[in-house]
Design an enzyme around this catalytic site. Structure first.
Site, mmCIF file in Angstrom:
data_model
loop_
_atom_site.group_PDB
_atom_site.id
_atom_site.type_symbol
_atom_site.label_atom_id
_atom_site.label_comp_id
_atom_site.label_asym_id
_atom_site.label_seq_id
_atom_site.Cartn_x
_atom_site.Cartn_y
_atom_site.Cartn_z
ATOM 1 C CG ASP A 18 38.862 48.814 37.619
ATOM 2 O OD1 ASP A 18 39.982 48.318 37.424
ATOM 3 O OD2 ASP A 18 38.668 50.045 37.706
ATOM 4 C CE LYS A 21 40.456 43.671 33.030
ATOM 5 N NZ LYS A 21 39.481 44.650 33.553
ATOM 6 N N GLY A 45 45.118 47.376 36.857
ATOM 7 C CA GLY A 45 45.349 46.940 38.231
ATOM 8 C C GLY A 45 44.450 45.748 38.463
ATOM 9 C CG HIS A 46 44.341 42.846 36.124
ATOM 10 N ND1 HIS A 46 44.655 42.164 34.975
ATOM 11 C CD2 HIS A 46 43.709 43.985 35.715
ATOM 12 C CE1 HIS A 46 44.241 42.872 33.922
ATOM 13 N NE2 HIS A 46 43.683 43.964 34.351
ATOM 14 C CD GLN A 228 43.641 48.952 30.032
ATOM 15 O OE1 GLN A 228 44.095 48.454 29.020
ATOM 16 N NE2 GLN A 228 44.378 49.019 31.134
HETATM 17 P P1 GDP Z 1 40.284 43.909 37.244
HETATM 18 O O1 GDP Z 1 41.041 45.146 36.898
HETATM 19 O O2 GDP Z 1 39.256 43.560 36.226
HETATM 20 O O3 GDP Z 1 41.179 42.739 37.554
HETATM 21 O O4 GDP Z 1 39.484 44.251 38.579
HETATM 22 P P2 GDP Z 1 40.057 45.022 39.876
HETATM 23 O O5 GDP Z 1 40.956 44.103 40.600
HETATM 24 O O6 GDP Z 1 40.582 46.356 39.507
HETATM 25 O O7 GDP Z 1 38.721 45.316 40.663
HETATM 26 C C1 GDP Z 1 37.860 44.298 41.061
HETATM 27 C C2 GDP Z 1 37.684 44.372 42.583
HETATM 28 O O8 GDP Z 1 36.573 43.602 42.974
HETATM 29 C C3 GDP Z 1 38.874 43.808 43.342
HETATM 30 O O9 GDP Z 1 39.045 44.548 44.526
HETATM 31 C C4 GDP Z 1 38.438 42.379 43.661
HETATM 32 O O10 GDP Z 1 39.049 41.867 44.826
HETATM 33 C C5 GDP Z 1 36.958 42.565 43.872
HETATM 34 N N1 GDP Z 1 36.108 41.417 43.518
HETATM 35 C C6 GDP Z 1 36.256 40.542 42.486
HETATM 36 N N2 GDP Z 1 35.195 39.710 42.426
HETATM 37 C C7 GDP Z 1 34.370 40.062 43.427
HETATM 38 C C8 GDP Z 1 33.070 39.596 43.849
HETATM 39 O O11 GDP Z 1 32.472 38.687 43.269
HETATM 40 N N3 GDP Z 1 32.507 40.225 44.927
HETATM 41 C C9 GDP Z 1 33.124 41.259 45.567
HETATM 42 N N4 GDP Z 1 32.495 41.812 46.604
HETATM 43 N N5 GDP Z 1 34.335 41.727 45.190
HETATM 44 C C10 GDP Z 1 34.933 41.151 44.126
HETATM 45 P P1 IMO Z 2 41.941 47.306 34.472
HETATM 46 O O1 IMO Z 2 42.774 46.405 33.610
HETATM 47 C C1 IMO Z 2 39.538 50.927 34.749
HETATM 48 C C2 IMO Z 2 40.734 54.318 32.276
HETATM 49 C C3 IMO Z 2 41.286 55.545 32.985
HETATM 50 C C4 IMO Z 2 40.854 56.634 32.032
HETATM 51 C C5 IMO Z 2 41.015 55.977 30.672
HETATM 52 C C6 IMO Z 2 42.334 56.281 29.992
HETATM 53 O O2 IMO Z 2 42.366 47.335 35.881
HETATM 54 O O3 IMO Z 2 40.489 47.038 34.288
HETATM 55 P P2 IMO Z 2 44.862 55.568 30.368
HETATM 56 O O4 IMO Z 2 45.718 55.588 31.597
HETATM 57 O O5 IMO Z 2 44.709 54.220 29.774
HETATM 58 O O6 IMO Z 2 45.279 56.596 29.372
HETATM 59 O O7 IMO Z 2 43.406 56.037 30.887
HETATM 60 O O8 IMO Z 2 40.918 54.578 30.900
HETATM 61 N N1 IMO Z 2 41.432 53.058 32.591
HETATM 62 C C7 IMO Z 2 40.926 52.098 33.368
HETATM 63 N N2 IMO Z 2 39.776 52.064 34.082
HETATM 64 N N3 IMO Z 2 40.345 49.858 34.744
HETATM 65 C C8 IMO Z 2 41.503 49.870 34.030
HETATM 66 O O9 IMO Z 2 42.286 48.777 33.900
HETATM 67 C C9 IMO Z 2 41.854 51.040 33.333
HETATM 68 N N4 IMO Z 2 42.903 51.405 32.556
HETATM 69 C C10 IMO Z 2 42.629 52.644 32.108
HETATM 70 O O10 IMO Z 2 40.724 55.696 34.247
HETATM 71 O O11 IMO Z 2 39.486 56.925 32.216
HETATM 72 MG MG MG Z 3 41.525 47.001 37.712
#
Ligand code: GDP
Ligand code: IMO
Ligand code: MG
Length: 426
Positions: A18, A21, A45-46, A228
């Site tokens: 998270d 990415k 979840g991107h 991840q």
């Molecule tokens: P990913 O799994 O690595 O793609 O990241 P996620 O989408 O799960 O979580 C990142 C969260 O941070 C999302 O809700 C984005 O919209 C938000 N986000 C990304 N870059 C920034 C930033 O520079 N500032 C803030 N405030 N939010 C951001």
């Molecule tokens: P993105 O791509 C954050 C975490 C889960 C759990 C562990 C194992 O959005 O960054 P799993 O379902 O893979 O067996 O869970 O890994 N986890 C993540 N945490 N971002 C993710 O993906 C994750 N995918 C799995 O919360 O601790």
């Molecule tokens: Mg994510």
């Protein structure tokens, strides 16, 4: 190798997932013709935000929004056809062309409805020591892959597919019967799953390793999108509180079939602080008002499960560990804006473990581990509007430049908000 051969660039999470990415891939895609996922599955979840719209992708690469792009789901990925079909339907409903831009590796493994049940049963049986899995069936599917029992995307065109599905399902049912008191009903999900298989059959199913290498030979610009993060890697993460795939740069080679020498730029993404969702070691975790402030301001709730994310200070030991193993060539710092109103910031620069002081991320993370912090003055100002590095406050620049010195890697991109536009490329 061919003279105009391109190398594949890579975007990876350097922490516990998270990091942002999805946003970074979206920002970088104008420079790439192909985006490929190489590991993980719908546990990811991107999030992408542009034109006041928010999209969350689980299986489909984040290049899908760009005109003319090709998006490959590589052999290292595990696919739940229900989730993939729903993702396609949602994007199409929003007017986005998906099918002509998507390719799926025949070697990618399928997540069966019973894999999800095995994930749930295993977690329930662990009780307090549960991993905090996303319950998408990731662990059991990779277990069947390495255990040589899995079903792959290419198998769905075989006349024996139904029989093989039933055989694997029966095996899973046998395993599930060992979990006393665990009851389940997959009838509804199984119907959706079979419908999802039909959707999958309608997509271009390819030998992605051949096509990926052919495209690179031909000079096509390609980006690999990690899921991840490095600290969730099955080998080097905080085991057993990890995911079941190789989240590091090395995973690109096995998850797409490209040779190590074909890896180009390695972009390592990190937040200006740390988060983690699910259980497991997190040395810099905050349980106080500062942690809650990070969660509130950063809207730190899981994109896949909605769970509140645990928050804490930046962990330099973990970041340096990730840089070392990924060969990160450029760092990308996200969410500095979340720290706008913190008068003092802390960065963990070492740990005390079992009476010893160390400066690297240790094996013994399940023991008592006390972070050693270095303090920084906060910038105490809103940086969301900044678009040039020179315009950042001195305190912010000091924070960024400390990270560059410690890691030896330039911070090439800085994100100051969730929107595409809120990005500074140095
Ligand atoms: P990913 O799994 O690595 O793609 O990241 P996620 O989408 O799960 O979580 C990142 C969260 O941070 C999302 O809700 C984005 O919209 C938000 N986000 C990304 N870059 C920034 C930033 O520079 N500032 C803030 N405030 N939010 C951001
Ligand atoms: P993105 O791509 C954050 C975490 C889960 C759990 C562990 C194992 O959005 O960054 P799993 O379902 O893979 O067996 O869970 O890994 N986890 C993540 N945490 N971002 C993710 O993906 C994750 N995918 C799995 O919360 O601790
Ligand atoms: Mg994510």
């Amino acid at each position: 190798m061919k003279s105009n051969m391109k190398k594949i660039d890579v975007v990876l999470g350097m922490q516990w997932g998270d990091e942002g990415k999805g946003k970074v891939v979206d920002v970088l895609t104008p420079g790439y013709e192909v985006v490929a996922r190489f590991q993980g599955g719908p546990n990811a979840g991107h999030t992408l935000i542009f034109d006041d719209e928010k999209y969350i992708l689980h299986t489909i690469p984040s290049g899908i929004f760009r005109e003319g792009s090709v998006n490959v789901i590589g052999n290292g990925v595990v696919i739940d056809p229900v989730i993939l079909a729903a993702e396609i339907a949602k994007l199409e409903a929003a007017g986005i062309e998906v099918r002509s831009k998507l390719r799926v590796s025949k070697r990618a493994h399928l997540i069966l409805p019973t894999h999800r049940m095995l994930d749930a049963a295993s977690e329930a049986a662990k009780g307090a020591s549960k991993i905090g899995s996303t319950l998408k069936g990731i662990g059991p599917t990779y277990m069947d892959k390495t255990g040589r029992n899995g079903l792959r995307v290419g198998d769905i065109i075989s006349p024996q597919f139904e029989a093989r599905y039933e055989a694997l399902k029966r095996k899973h049912e046998g395993l599930l019967s060992q979990y006393k008191g665990f009851s389940y009903d997959i009838a509804e999900y199984e119907k959706e799953w079979m419908a999802g298989i039909e959707v999958l059959r309608s997509l271009p199913l390819i030998e992605s390793e051949i096509e990926v290498n052919r495209m690179l030979d031909g000079g096509v610009k390609m980006l690999a999108e990690g899921a991840q993060g490095s600290m969730l890697d099955v080998d080097f993460g905080t085991y057993p509180f990890v995911t079941s795939s190789s989240t590091l740069c090395a995973g690109v080679c096995t998850g797409l079939g490209v040779a190590p020498g074909r890896i180009g730029e390695v972009y390592g993404i990190f937040k200006a602080y740390c988060t983690r969702v699910g259980s497991g070691p997190f040395p810099t975790e905050l349980f106080d008002a500062d942690g809650q402030k990070m969660r509130d301001v950063g809207m730190e709730y899981g994109s896949t499960t909605g769970r509140p994310r645990r928050c804490g200070w930046l962990d330099m030991g973990a970041l340096k560990y990730a840089v070392m193993m990924n060969g990160t060539t450029k760092l990308i710092m996200m969410k500095g804006d979340v720290l706008n109103e913190f008068p003092t910031l802390k960065v963990c620069v070492g740990y005390k473990v079992a009476g010893e002081t160390i400066d690297y991320f240790p094996f013994e993370t399940n023991e008592e581990i006390t972070p050693i912090y270095k303090e920084f003055a906060g910038w105490n100002t809103d940086i969301n509007g900044v678009r040039r590095y020179e315009d950042f406050p001195a305190e912010f620049k000091a924070y960024v430049e400390f990270i560059e010195r410690e890691t030896g890697v330039p911070v090439a991109i800085i994100s100051v908000g969730p929107d595409r536009e809120e990005t500074i490329i140095r």
